[in-house]
Design a protein around this motif. Sequence first.
Motif, PDB file in Angstrom:
ATOM      1  N   TYR A   1       0.824  -1.214   0.000  1.00 58.24           N
ATOM      2  CA  TYR A   1       0.000   0.000   0.000  1.00 58.24           C
ATOM      3  C   TYR A   1       0.853   1.257   0.000  1.00 58.24           C
ATOM      4  O   TYR A   1       0.551   2.233  -0.708  1.00 58.24           O
ATOM      5  CB  TYR A   1      -0.947  -0.006   1.196  1.00 58.24           C
ATOM      6  N   GLY A   2       1.944   1.248   0.777  1.00 55.27           N
ATOM      7  CA  GLY A   2       2.789   2.427   0.852  1.00 55.27           C
ATOM      8  C   GLY A   2       3.430   2.796  -0.469  1.00 55.27           C
ATOM      9  O   GLY A   2       3.784   3.961  -0.692  1.00 55.27           O
ATOM     10  N   LYS A   3       3.562   1.826  -1.376  1.00 57.80           N
ATOM     11  CA  LYS A   3       4.164   2.076  -2.687  1.00 57.80           C
ATOM     12  C   LYS A   3       3.229   2.832  -3.625  1.00 57.80           C
ATOM     13  O   LYS A   3       3.681   3.477  -4.578  1.00 57.80           O
ATOM     14  CB  LYS A   3       4.553   0.751  -3.335  1.00 57.80           C
ATOM     15  N   ILE A   4       1.910   2.738  -3.396  1.00 54.45           N
ATOM     16  CA  ILE A   4       0.945   3.310  -4.338  1.00 54.45           C
ATOM     17  C   ILE A   4       0.016   4.332  -3.697  1.00 54.45           C
ATOM     18  O   ILE A   4      -0.852   4.879  -4.374  1.00 54.45           O
ATOM     19  CB  ILE A   4       0.089   2.207  -4.992  1.00 54.45           C
ATOM     20  N   ALA A   5       0.180   4.598  -2.415  1.00 55.22           N
ATOM     21  CA  ALA A   5      -0.777   5.456  -1.711  1.00 55.22           C
ATOM     22  C   ALA A   5      -0.858   6.850  -2.305  1.00 55.22           C
ATOM     23  O   ALA A   5      -1.894   7.513  -2.213  1.00 55.22           O
ATOM     24  CB  ALA A   5      -0.422   5.533  -0.231  1.00 55.22           C
ATOM     25  N   PHE A   6       0.216   7.311  -2.950  1.00 52.52           N
ATOM     26  CA  PHE A   6       0.223   8.657  -3.530  1.00 52.52           C
ATOM     27  C   PHE A   6      -0.281   8.663  -4.966  1.00 52.52           C
ATOM     28  O   PHE A   6      -0.342   9.727  -5.599  1.00 52.52           O
ATOM     29  CB  PHE A   6       1.647   9.233  -3.501  1.00 52.52           C
ATOM     30  N   ALA A   7      -0.642   7.508  -5.533  1.00 50.24           N
ATOM     31  CA  ALA A   7      -1.054   7.441  -6.932  1.00 50.24           C
ATOM     32  C   ALA A   7      -2.198   8.413  -7.205  1.00 50.24           C
ATOM     33  O   ALA A   7      -3.138   8.525  -6.431  1.00 50.24           O
ATOM     34  CB  ALA A   7      -1.464   6.024  -7.301  1.00 50.24           C
ATOM     35  N   ALA A   8      -2.098   9.108  -8.304  1.00 50.30           N
ATOM     36  CA  ALA A   8      -3.064  10.136  -8.723  1.00 50.30           C
ATOM     37  C   ALA A   8      -2.966  11.392  -7.880  1.00 50.30           C
ATOM     38  O   ALA A   8      -3.852  12.243  -7.919  1.00 50.30           O
ATOM     39  CB  ALA A   8      -4.494   9.598  -8.721  1.00 50.30           C
ATOM     40  N   GLY A   9      -1.857  11.536  -7.124  1.00 50.57           N
ATOM     41  CA  GLY A   9      -1.659  12.772  -6.375  1.00 50.57           C
ATOM     42  C   GLY A   9      -1.757  12.570  -4.888  1.00 50.57           C
ATOM     43  O   GLY A   9      -1.493  11.503  -4.360  1.00 50.57           O
ATOM     44  N   GLN A  10      -2.108  13.602  -4.181  1.00 51.38           N
ATOM     45  CA  GLN A  10      -2.209  13.685  -2.724  1.00 51.38           C
ATOM     46  C   GLN A  10      -0.844  13.867  -2.096  1.00 51.38           C
ATOM     47  O   GLN A  10      -0.159  14.840  -2.405  1.00 51.38           O
ATOM     48  CB  GLN A  10      -2.981  12.503  -2.140  1.00 51.38           C
ATOM     49  N   ASN A  11      -0.388  12.968  -1.228  1.00 51.02           N
ATOM     50  CA  ASN A  11       0.820  13.220  -0.452  1.00 51.02           C
ATOM     51  C   ASN A  11       1.523  11.914  -0.172  1.00 51.02           C
ATOM     52  O   ASN A  11       1.032  10.831  -0.513  1.00 51.02           O
ATOM     53  CB  ASN A  11       0.463  13.937   0.853  1.00 51.02           C
ATOM     54  N   LEU A  12       2.687  11.999   0.457  1.00 53.34           N
ATOM     55  CA  LEU A  12       3.510  10.811   0.676  1.00 53.34           C
ATOM     56  C   LEU A  12       3.338  10.203   2.060  1.00 53.34           C
ATOM     57  O   LEU A  12       3.956   9.185   2.354  1.00 53.34           O
ATOM     58  CB  LEU A  12       4.992  11.164   0.457  1.00 53.34           C
ATOM     59  N   ASN A  13       2.537  10.807   2.909  1.00 51.40           N
ATOM     60  CA  ASN A  13       2.347  10.290   4.259  1.00 51.40           C
ATOM     61  C   ASN A  13       1.180   9.308   4.271  1.00 51.40           C
ATOM     62  O   ASN A  13       0.022   9.716   4.230  1.00 51.40           O
ATOM     63  CB  ASN A  13       2.081  11.433   5.241  1.00 51.40           C
ATOM     64  N   TYR A  14       1.499   8.006   4.327  1.00 48.33           N
ATOM     65  CA  TYR A  14       0.444   6.994   4.375  1.00 48.33           C
ATOM     66  C   TYR A  14       0.336   6.347   5.753  1.00 48.33           C
ATOM     67  O   TYR A  14      -0.458   5.429   5.945  1.00 48.33           O
ATOM     68  CB  TYR A  14       0.690   5.917   3.315  1.00 48.33           C
ATOM     69  N   MET A  15       1.118   6.835   6.711  1.00 45.31           N
ATOM     70  CA  MET A  15       1.124   6.247   8.038  1.00 45.31           C
ATOM     71  C   MET A  15       0.121   6.910   8.984  1.00 45.31           C
ATOM     72  O   MET A  15      -0.303   6.299   9.967  1.00 45.31           O
ATOM     73  CB  MET A  15       2.526   6.338   8.654  1.00 45.31           C
ATOM     74  N   ASN A  16      -0.256   8.151   8.685  1.00 47.27           N
ATOM     75  CA  ASN A  16      -1.163   8.904   9.554  1.00 47.27           C
ATOM     76  C   ASN A  16      -2.420   9.300   8.780  1.00 47.27           C
ATOM     77  O   ASN A  16      -2.587   8.924   7.621  1.00 47.27           O
ATOM     78  CB  ASN A  16      -0.450  10.143  10.110  1.00 47.27           C
ATOM     79  N   ASN A  17      -3.300  10.061   9.413  1.00 42.57           N
ATOM     80  CA  ASN A  17      -4.599  10.391   8.837  1.00 42.57           C
ATOM     81  C   ASN A  17      -4.723  11.894   8.624  1.00 42.57           C
ATOM     82  O   ASN A  17      -4.327  12.697   9.471  1.00 42.57           O
ATOM     83  CB  ASN A  17      -5.716   9.925   9.781  1.00 42.57           C
ATOM     84  N   ILE A  18      -5.299  12.279   7.488  1.00 42.30           N
ATOM     85  CA  ILE A  18      -5.477  13.693   7.171  1.00 42.30           C
ATOM     86  C   ILE A  18      -6.607  14.266   8.026  1.00 42.30           C
ATOM     87  O   ILE A  18      -7.715  13.750   8.037  1.00 42.30           O
ATOM     88  CB  ILE A  18      -5.808  13.882   5.683  1.00 42.30           C
ATOM     89  N   VAL A  19      -6.313  15.346   8.735  1.00 46.43           N
ATOM     90  CA  VAL A  19      -7.338  16.030   9.528  1.00 46.43           C
ATOM     91  C   VAL A  19      -7.712  17.376   8.931  1.00 46.43           C
ATOM     92  O   VAL A  19      -8.745  17.949   9.293  1.00 46.43           O
ATOM     93  CB  VAL A  19      -6.895  16.207  10.996  1.00 46.43           C
ATOM     94  N   GLU A  20      -6.875  17.888   8.008  1.00 46.58           N
ATOM     95  CA  GLU A  20      -7.182  19.175   7.388  1.00 46.58           C
ATOM     96  C   GLU A  20      -6.538  19.229   6.011  1.00 46.58           C
ATOM     97  O   GLU A  20      -5.401  18.797   5.816  1.00 46.58           O
ATOM     98  CB  GLU A  20      -6.660  20.318   8.253  1.00 46.58           C
ATOM     99  N   GLU A  21      -7.280  19.754   5.046  1.00 44.79           N
ATOM    100  CA  GLU A  21      -6.796  19.905   3.679  1.00 44.79           C
ATOM    101  C   GLU A  21      -7.132  21.315   3.202  1.00 44.79           C
ATOM    102  O   GLU A  21      -8.285  21.746   3.283  1.00 44.79           O
ATOM    103  CB  GLU A  21      -7.451  18.861   2.777  1.00 44.79           C
ATOM    104  N   ARG A  22      -6.108  22.030   2.703  1.00 40.51           N
ATOM    105  CA  ARG A  22      -6.308  23.387   2.213  1.00 40.51           C
ATOM    106  C   ARG A  22      -5.883  23.483   0.751  1.00 40.51           C
ATOM    107  O   ARG A  22      -4.838  22.960   0.374  1.00 40.51           O
ATOM    108  CB  ARG A  22      -5.522  24.401   3.056  1.00 40.51           C
ATOM    109  N   TYR A  23      -6.701  24.161  -0.028  1.00 38.67           N
ATOM    110  CA  TYR A  23      -6.432  24.356  -1.449  1.00 38.67           C
ATOM    111  C   TYR A  23      -6.088  25.821  -1.667  1.00 38.67           C
ATOM    112  O   TYR A  23      -6.916  26.701  -1.433  1.00 38.67           O
ATOM    113  CB  TYR A  23      -7.665  23.967  -2.266  1.00 38.67           C
ATOM    114  N   ASN A  24      -4.811  26.078  -2.045  1.00 38.13           N
ATOM    115  CA  ASN A  24      -4.311  27.456  -2.179  1.00 38.13           C
ATOM    116  C   ASN A  24      -4.615  28.285  -0.940  1.00 38.13           C
ATOM    117  O   ASN A  24      -4.994  29.461  -1.025  1.00 38.13           O
ATOM    118  CB  ASN A  24      -4.894  28.127  -3.424  1.00 38.13           C
TER     119      ASN A  24
END
Length: 242
Positions: free
Chosen positions: A184-207
């Motif tokens: 999973y860690g090899k492909i978690a960034f596929a199609a974009g996003q980020n390289l951190n697959y060990m933790n969970n996103i709590v906030e996402e900001r666009y520009n």
Amino acid sequence: MKKLLYLFSFAAIVSSCTGNNDDGPSATEDFLIKKIVFNDGETTITSKISYNDHKITGTVDSDGTHTVVTYTGDLITKWESFFGNQVVERETFEYNAQGQLTTYTDIEFEDGYGEKFEYTHNSDGTISFDRFYGDANAQDTFEFSGRIYADKLEQYSTDPDLPTTTTTYVFDSKNNPFMNITGYGKIAFAAGQNLNYMNNIVEERYNGTLYNSSTFTYNSHDFPVTETETEEGETYTTKYFY
């Protein structure tokens, strides 16, 4: 994979160890996500995930779809989505000799649409990419390029009317539900996003503008058991079972 990742979002036959969202294995590295229940306020979809050891073999969803996952060694090389017996989407993953993802291709057969990402792994740990689109047979029309970081995604367009965009991410310090899936860690960034697959996103900001946010509750091993996500005024809930 996209539905699961973006629930995940990259679950099939009911696993022989169904578990629940409070109990689970005694060791962190043995936790595997077995079921996901997602609700968008109108519809609830349950995804059951099956494994061979730590390798995901596929998913069965309550909306009538299922997926089949193919490995080559410990690397995920194909992820196919079916409705009944018909393939509706095929995602393929190609790697270099070092086991790094170099090409990700996604074909949506119903729409006759395809996209392809080509990756370059940089010495500073970031990943650059070019995105192409086309149909099910060829994806050779360049659209944009970008760079993926641990905590942000930059996209650059050759169109002067389309500015560079930056998406930034804030994470918790807890365990991601999918971190123990082989490959999973090899492909978690596929199609974009980020390289951190060990933790969970709590906030996402666009520009710089808040785009979505999530709050979690966790079990005693610091894996999420519930997530409430707010995105552009809409609220979604997810329950995780191990």
